[in-house]
Design a protein around this motif. Sequence first.
Motif, PDB file in Angstrom:
ATOM      1  N   VAL A  66       4.567   6.228   0.968  1.00  0.00           N
ATOM      2  CA  VAL A  66       5.571   5.977  -0.234  1.00  0.00           C
ATOM      3  C   VAL A  66       4.742   6.446  -1.609  1.00  0.00           C
ATOM      4  N   ASN A  67       5.299   6.879  -2.703  1.00  0.00           N
ATOM      5  CA  ASN A  67       4.529   7.133  -3.931  1.00  0.00           C
ATOM      6  C   ASN A  67       4.545   5.501  -4.648  1.00  0.00           C
ATOM      7  N   GLU A  68       3.858   5.585  -5.857  1.00  0.00           N
ATOM      8  CA  GLU A  68       3.435   4.326  -6.551  1.00  0.00           C
ATOM      9  C   GLU A  68       4.830   3.505  -6.853  1.00  0.00           C
ATOM     10  N   LEU A  69       5.942   4.087  -6.856  1.00  0.00           N
ATOM     11  CA  LEU A  69       7.242   3.058  -7.054  1.00  0.00           C
ATOM     12  C   LEU A  69       8.098   2.845  -5.690  1.00  0.00           C
ATOM     13  N   GLY A 115       0.869  -1.252  -0.115  1.00  0.00           N
ATOM     14  CA  GLY A 115       0.025   0.085   0.184  1.00  0.00           C
ATOM     15  C   GLY A 115       0.937   1.340   0.129  1.00  0.00           C
ATOM     16  N   LEU A 116       0.287   2.356  -0.292  1.00  0.00           N
ATOM     17  CA  LEU A 116       1.032   3.598  -0.316  1.00  0.00           C
ATOM     18  C   LEU A 116       1.073   4.328   0.965  1.00  0.00           C
ATOM     19  N   ASN A 117       0.161   3.957   1.814  1.00  0.00           N
ATOM     20  CA  ASN A 117       0.120   4.776   3.006  1.00  0.00           C
ATOM     21  C   ASN A 117       0.685   3.868   4.136  1.00  0.00           C
ATOM     22  N   ASN A 118       1.307   4.562   5.127  1.00  0.00           N
ATOM     23  CA  ASN A 118       1.956   3.958   6.410  1.00  0.00           C
ATOM     24  C   ASN A 118       2.387   2.342   6.124  1.00  0.00           C
ATOM     25  N   VAL A 119       3.678   2.460   5.447  1.00  0.00           N
ATOM     26  CA  VAL A 119       4.506   1.382   5.399  1.00  0.00           C
ATOM     27  C   VAL A 119       4.525   0.407   6.652  1.00  0.00           C
ATOM     28  N   ALA A 120       3.742  -0.685   6.538  1.00  0.00           N
ATOM     29  CA  ALA A 120       3.790  -1.725   7.731  1.00  0.00           C
ATOM     30  C   ALA A 120       5.254  -2.196   7.793  1.00  0.00           C
ATOM     31  N   GLY A 121       5.837  -2.425   9.133  1.00  0.00           N
ATOM     32  CA  GLY A 121       6.955  -2.957   9.427  1.00  0.00           C
ATOM     33  C   GLY A 121       8.148  -2.037   9.292  1.00  0.00           C
TER      34      GLY A 121
END
Length: 160
Positions: free
Chosen positions: A86-89, A72-78
Amino acid sequence: MSRYAQQGFTLLELVVVIVIVGLLAAVALPRLMSAAGDAQAASVNGTAGALAAGVAMVRAQWELNRASGRGGLNNVAGFGDGDVDVNELGWPMATASGPGAQGCAELWRGVLLGSAPSVAVRGSAAYLSEFAAPLCRYRYQSDTRRIEYDTRTGAVTVAE
Protein backbone atom coordinates in the motif's frame (compact mmCIF):
# COMPACT_ATOMS: atom_id res chain seq x y z
CA MET A 1 -59.04 -34.70 -49.93
CA SER A 2 -59.37 -31.02 -50.38
CA ARG A 3 -57.88 -29.08 -53.23
CA TYR A 4 -55.32 -27.30 -50.89
CA ALA A 5 -53.99 -30.49 -49.35
CA GLN A 6 -52.74 -31.55 -52.73
CA GLN A 7 -51.32 -28.19 -53.91
CA GLY A 8 -49.48 -26.83 -50.83
CA PHE A 9 -49.00 -23.10 -50.19
CA THR A 10 -49.54 -20.50 -52.83
CA LEU A 11 -46.75 -18.11 -53.74
CA LEU A 12 -48.69 -15.23 -52.19
CA GLU A 13 -48.99 -17.06 -48.86
CA LEU A 14 -45.26 -17.76 -48.80
CA VAL A 15 -44.44 -14.11 -49.55
CA VAL A 16 -46.74 -12.95 -46.73
CA VAL A 17 -45.07 -15.34 -44.26
CA ILE A 18 -41.58 -14.18 -45.34
CA VAL A 19 -42.57 -10.53 -44.94
CA ILE A 20 -43.98 -11.16 -41.45
CA VAL A 21 -40.84 -13.06 -40.36
CA GLY A 22 -38.66 -10.27 -41.79
CA LEU A 23 -40.59 -7.61 -39.87
CA LEU A 24 -40.32 -9.58 -36.65
CA ALA A 25 -36.56 -9.98 -37.17
CA ALA A 26 -36.17 -6.27 -37.91
CA VAL A 27 -37.89 -5.40 -34.64
CA ALA A 28 -36.34 -8.10 -32.43
CA LEU A 29 -32.72 -8.00 -33.60
CA PRO A 30 -31.91 -4.46 -32.38
CA ARG A 31 -33.43 -5.32 -29.01
CA LEU A 32 -31.27 -8.42 -28.72
CA MET A 33 -28.15 -6.44 -29.67
CA SER A 34 -29.00 -3.85 -27.04
CA ALA A 35 -29.38 -6.60 -24.45
CA ALA A 36 -25.89 -7.93 -25.25
CA GLY A 37 -24.38 -4.45 -24.84
CA ASP A 38 -26.28 -3.96 -21.59
CA ALA A 39 -24.99 -7.30 -20.31
CA GLN A 40 -21.38 -6.34 -21.09
CA ALA A 41 -21.83 -2.97 -19.37
CA ALA A 42 -23.31 -4.69 -16.33
CA SER A 43 -20.39 -7.13 -16.24
CA VAL A 44 -17.83 -4.31 -16.28
CA ASN A 45 -19.75 -2.31 -13.67
CA GLY A 46 -20.05 -5.36 -11.42
CA THR A 47 -16.34 -6.09 -11.70
CA ALA A 48 -15.54 -2.43 -10.94
CA GLY A 49 -17.71 -2.69 -7.83
CA ALA A 50 -15.90 -5.83 -6.74
CA LEU A 51 -12.54 -4.11 -7.28
CA ALA A 52 -13.68 -1.08 -5.26
CA ALA A 53 -14.83 -3.38 -2.44
CA GLY A 54 -11.51 -5.26 -2.49
CA VAL A 55 -9.58 -1.98 -2.38
CA ALA A 56 -11.67 -0.87 0.61
CA MET A 57 -11.01 -4.19 2.37
CA VAL A 58 -7.25 -3.84 1.89
CA ARG A 59 -7.45 -0.28 3.27
CA ALA A 60 -9.51 -1.47 6.25
CA GLN A 61 -7.02 -4.27 7.01
CA TRP A 62 -4.14 -1.79 6.77
CA GLU A 63 -5.95 0.51 9.25
CA LEU A 64 -6.49 -2.40 11.67
CA ASN A 65 -2.84 -3.40 11.38
CA ARG A 66 -1.71 0.18 11.92
CA ALA A 67 -3.93 0.58 15.00
CA SER A 68 -2.48 -2.59 16.53
CA GLY A 69 1.10 -1.56 15.80
CA ARG A 70 1.60 -4.03 12.93
CA GLY A 71 1.31 -1.41 10.20
CA GLY A 72 3.62 -1.19 7.25
CA LEU A 73 3.55 -0.41 3.58
CA ASN A 74 4.72 -3.79 2.33
CA ASN A 75 2.69 -7.00 2.37
CA VAL A 76 -0.48 -6.07 4.28
CA ALA A 77 -0.74 -8.78 6.92
CA GLY A 78 -4.10 -10.48 7.28
CA PHE A 79 -5.32 -9.82 3.74
CA GLY A 80 -5.33 -12.47 1.01
CA ASP A 81 -1.92 -13.95 0.37
CA GLY A 82 -0.25 -11.11 2.29
CA ASP A 83 1.48 -9.77 -0.83
CA VAL A 84 -0.40 -6.50 -1.40
CA ASP A 85 1.63 -3.34 -0.83
CA VAL A 86 0.00 0.00 0.00
CA ASN A 87 0.97 3.66 -0.24
CA GLU A 88 1.38 5.94 2.78
CA LEU A 89 -2.42 6.47 2.91
CA GLY A 90 -3.18 2.74 2.89
CA TRP A 91 -4.41 2.36 -0.71
CA PRO A 92 -3.22 -0.76 -2.55
CA MET A 93 -0.61 0.09 -5.16
CA ALA A 94 1.46 -2.97 -6.01
CA THR A 95 2.58 -6.49 -5.23
CA ALA A 96 5.93 -8.14 -5.91
CA SER A 97 6.36 -6.69 -9.41
CA GLY A 98 5.89 -3.08 -8.35
CA PRO A 99 4.35 -0.46 -10.61
CA GLY A 100 3.70 -1.25 -14.27
CA ALA A 101 1.24 -3.23 -16.36
CA GLN A 102 2.36 -6.53 -14.81
CA GLY A 103 2.11 -5.00 -11.34
CA CYS A 104 -1.44 -3.86 -12.12
CA ALA A 105 -2.36 -7.40 -13.19
CA GLU A 106 -0.91 -8.80 -9.96
CA LEU A 107 -2.66 -6.11 -7.93
CA TRP A 108 -5.98 -7.12 -9.57
CA ARG A 109 -5.45 -10.75 -8.56
CA GLY A 110 -4.25 -9.77 -5.08
CA VAL A 111 -7.19 -7.49 -4.33
CA LEU A 112 -9.97 -9.46 -6.06
CA LEU A 113 -9.20 -12.81 -4.42
CA GLY A 114 -11.10 -15.89 -5.46
CA SER A 115 -13.04 -16.05 -8.70
CA ALA A 116 -12.00 -12.75 -10.27
CA PRO A 117 -12.18 -12.36 -14.05
CA SER A 118 -8.90 -13.18 -15.76
CA VAL A 119 -6.40 -10.38 -16.37
CA ALA A 120 -3.13 -10.26 -18.28
CA VAL A 121 -0.77 -7.78 -19.88
CA ARG A 122 -1.49 -9.29 -23.32
CA GLY A 123 -3.34 -12.27 -24.70
CA SER A 124 -6.88 -13.50 -24.45
CA ALA A 125 -7.76 -12.75 -20.82
CA ALA A 126 -11.09 -11.07 -20.03
CA TYR A 127 -9.24 -7.85 -19.09
CA LEU A 128 -5.92 -6.44 -20.26
CA SER A 129 -3.96 -4.37 -17.75
CA GLU A 130 -2.11 -1.15 -18.56
CA PHE A 131 -0.30 1.34 -16.36
CA ALA A 132 -0.24 5.11 -16.81
CA ALA A 133 1.04 6.46 -13.48
CA PRO A 134 -0.79 6.58 -11.12
CA LEU A 135 -3.62 4.72 -12.90
CA CYS A 136 -4.00 1.00 -13.34
CA ARG A 137 -6.30 0.51 -16.32
CA TYR A 138 -8.13 -2.72 -17.02
CA ARG A 139 -9.62 -2.82 -20.52
CA TYR A 140 -12.48 -5.24 -21.06
CA GLN A 141 -11.66 -7.21 -24.22
CA SER A 142 -15.28 -7.68 -25.36
CA ASP A 143 -16.12 -3.99 -25.21
CA THR A 144 -14.69 -0.46 -25.23
CA ARG A 145 -15.19 0.02 -21.50
CA ARG A 146 -12.33 -0.04 -19.03
CA ILE A 147 -11.93 0.08 -15.27
CA GLU A 148 -9.50 2.65 -13.91
CA TYR A 149 -7.97 2.39 -10.46
CA ASP A 150 -6.09 5.40 -9.02
CA THR A 151 -3.32 4.04 -6.81
CA ARG A 152 -2.96 7.41 -5.02
CA THR A 153 -6.57 7.82 -3.90
CA GLY A 154 -8.14 4.37 -4.13
CA ALA A 155 -10.81 5.62 -6.57
CA VAL A 156 -12.27 3.04 -8.95
CA THR A 157 -14.13 4.32 -12.02
CA VAL A 158 -15.53 2.94 -15.27
CA ALA A 159 -14.60 4.80 -18.47
CA GLU A 160 -15.49 4.33 -22.12
